[in-house]
Every structure is written in structure tokens, then in C-alpha cells.
Design a protein around this motif. Structure first.
Motif, short mmCIF file in Angstrom:
data_model
loop_
_atom_site.label_atom_id
_atom_site.label_comp_id
_atom_site.label_asym_id
_atom_site.label_seq_id
_atom_site.Cartn_x
_atom_site.Cartn_y
_atom_site.Cartn_z
N PRO A 1 0.82 -1.20 0.00
CA PRO A 1 0.00 0.00 0.00
C PRO A 1 0.86 1.26 0.00
CG PRO A 1 -0.02 -1.02 2.17
CD PRO A 1 0.74 -1.95 1.24
N ALA A 2 0.38 2.28 -0.65
CA ALA A 2 1.11 3.55 -0.68
C ALA A 2 1.07 4.18 0.70
CB ALA A 2 0.48 4.49 -1.70
N PRO A 3 2.15 4.79 1.14
CA PRO A 3 2.14 5.41 2.46
C PRO A 3 1.18 6.59 2.46
CG PRO A 3 4.16 5.96 1.29
CD PRO A 3 3.41 4.95 0.46
N ALA A 4 0.53 6.82 3.59
CA ALA A 4 -0.36 7.96 3.71
C ALA A 4 0.46 9.24 3.59
CB ALA A 4 -1.07 7.92 5.06
N GLN A 5 -0.12 10.24 2.94
CA GLN A 5 0.60 11.49 2.78
C GLN A 5 0.74 12.15 4.14
OE1 GLN A 5 -0.83 13.99 -0.32
NE2 GLN A 5 0.42 15.70 0.29
N ALA A 6 1.94 12.47 4.48
CA ALA A 6 2.20 13.10 5.77
C ALA A 6 1.67 14.52 5.77
CB ALA A 6 3.69 13.11 6.05
N ALA A 7 1.23 14.97 6.92
CA ALA A 7 0.77 16.36 7.05
C ALA A 7 1.95 17.28 6.80
CB ALA A 7 0.20 16.59 8.44
N SER A 8 1.66 18.45 6.30
CA SER A 8 2.72 19.41 6.02
C SER A 8 3.51 19.71 7.28
CB SER A 8 2.11 20.71 5.48
OG SER A 8 3.08 21.69 5.35
N LYS A 9 4.82 19.72 7.16
CA LYS A 9 5.64 19.99 8.34
C LYS A 9 5.60 21.46 8.72
CE LYS A 9 9.92 20.22 5.67
NZ LYS A 9 11.24 19.63 5.50
N TYR A 10 5.03 22.31 7.85
CA TYR A 10 4.95 23.74 8.14
C TYR A 10 3.55 24.18 8.56
CZ TYR A 10 9.43 23.62 5.77
OH TYR A 10 10.71 23.31 5.41
N GLY A 11 2.60 23.27 8.56
CA GLY A 11 1.25 23.62 8.97
C GLY A 11 0.30 23.71 7.79
N CYS A 12 -0.92 24.14 8.07
CA CYS A 12 -1.96 24.23 7.06
C CYS A 12 -2.73 25.53 7.23
CB CYS A 12 -2.92 23.05 7.18
SG CYS A 12 -2.20 21.46 6.68
N PHE A 13 -3.48 25.87 6.20
CA PHE A 13 -4.36 27.02 6.23
C PHE A 13 -5.76 26.56 5.85
CE2 PHE A 13 -0.31 29.15 5.07
CZ PHE A 13 -0.27 30.11 6.06
N LYS A 14 -6.76 27.26 6.37
CA LYS A 14 -8.15 27.03 5.99
C LYS A 14 -8.62 28.30 5.27
CE LYS A 14 -12.47 25.36 7.87
NZ LYS A 14 -13.12 24.88 9.09
N VAL A 15 -9.22 28.14 4.10
CA VAL A 15 -9.69 29.27 3.30
C VAL A 15 -10.92 29.88 3.97
CG1 VAL A 15 -10.54 29.98 1.04
CG2 VAL A 15 -8.79 28.20 1.20
N THR A 16 -10.92 31.21 4.11
CA THR A 16 -12.01 31.91 4.81
C THR A 16 -12.90 32.74 3.89
OG1 THR A 16 -10.56 33.79 5.28
CG2 THR A 16 -10.69 32.05 6.96
N VAL A 17 -12.61 32.79 2.60
CA VAL A 17 -13.40 33.56 1.64
C VAL A 17 -14.11 32.61 0.67
CG1 VAL A 17 -11.96 35.63 1.78
CG2 VAL A 17 -11.37 33.84 0.15
N PRO A 18 -15.17 33.08 0.00
CA PRO A 18 -15.90 32.18 -0.91
C PRO A 18 -15.01 31.51 -1.95
CG PRO A 18 -17.15 34.18 -0.58
CD PRO A 18 -15.81 34.40 0.09
N SER A 19 -14.08 32.25 -2.55
CA SER A 19 -13.13 31.64 -3.49
C SER A 19 -11.80 32.40 -3.40
CB SER A 19 -13.66 31.64 -4.92
OG SER A 19 -13.82 32.95 -5.39
N LEU A 20 -10.72 31.66 -3.55
CA LEU A 20 -9.39 32.22 -3.40
C LEU A 20 -8.54 31.78 -4.59
CD1 LEU A 20 -7.14 33.60 -1.72
CD2 LEU A 20 -6.83 31.42 -0.53
N ASN A 21 -8.03 32.75 -5.35
CA ASN A 21 -7.15 32.43 -6.48
C ASN A 21 -5.81 31.94 -5.98
OD1 ASN A 21 -8.98 33.14 -8.50
ND2 ASN A 21 -8.32 35.27 -8.50
#
Length: 98
Positions: free
Chosen positions: A21-41
Motif C-alpha cells: 500500500p502507498a504510504p499515507a501522505q504526511a501532514a505538512s511539516k509547516y502547517g496548514c491554512f483554511k480558506v475563509t473567503v468564498p473563493s481564493l485564487n
């Protein structure tokens, strides 16, 4: 060992490796962001005039690709699946990666 036996051995090893099985993708070592606007380019470069390479929508999670955002802190290098680009930091909030 004959070349036929070597080929069979190599083919067997390759088949065994491919079946793992392929290894699960590790979470980003720098963190993540959540988009707060309807659409973001999502842009190719950290400029508002740069080519749009994709779009993220409210609630989507983007991985941070680099430890620091641009020197002024307006643009962050992100990843959405296999798409890599830059997003305006003012339209996202930093979160722990899921």
C-alpha cells in the motif's frame, strides 16, 4: 545465476513492491491554512498580477509549503493536492493539519 533467473527474481521483487500500500501522505511539516473567503485564487508567483493556476473555496485546507511566507507576509506558498502555488494570507487562517 542465468539471465532468465535474474529477470524472474527482479520481476518478482517489483511485483511485491507494487503490491504494497502507498504510504499515507504526511501532514505538512509547516502547517496548514483554511480558506475563509468564498473563493481564493491560487497563483503561480506571489504577486496579485501573476497567472491564476487554481482556485480554493471556503473551508478547503491548503498545506503550507515553506516555513515562512513572503518577506512582507502577504503571500504564502501552498499546496492543494498536487497543485502548488501562492495564496494571499489575508484570506486564510492558520490551523493544525488534519
Amino acid at each position: 545465476m542465468s539471465s532468465k533467473a535474474t529477470f524472474v527474481y527482479a520481476a518478482s521483487a517489483l511485483a511485491l513492491f507494487a503490491a504494497l500500500p502507498a504510504p499515507a501522505q504526511a501532514a505538512s511539516k509547516y502547517g496548514c491554512f483554511k480558506v475563509t473567503v468564498p473563493s481564493l485564487n491560487l497563483r503561480a508567483r506571489p504577486y496579485s498580477s501573476a497567472e491564476v493556476v487554481g482556485v480554493a473555496h471556503r473551508g478547503e485546507i491548503l498545506e503550507k509549503r515553506k516555513m515562512f511566507c513572503t518577506p512582507r507576509g502577504f503571500w504564502c506558498a501552498i499546496r492543494k493536492g498536487s497543485l502548488e502555488g501562492y495564496a494571499d494570507k489575508s484570506n486564510m487562517v492558520k490551523i493544525d493539519c488534519p
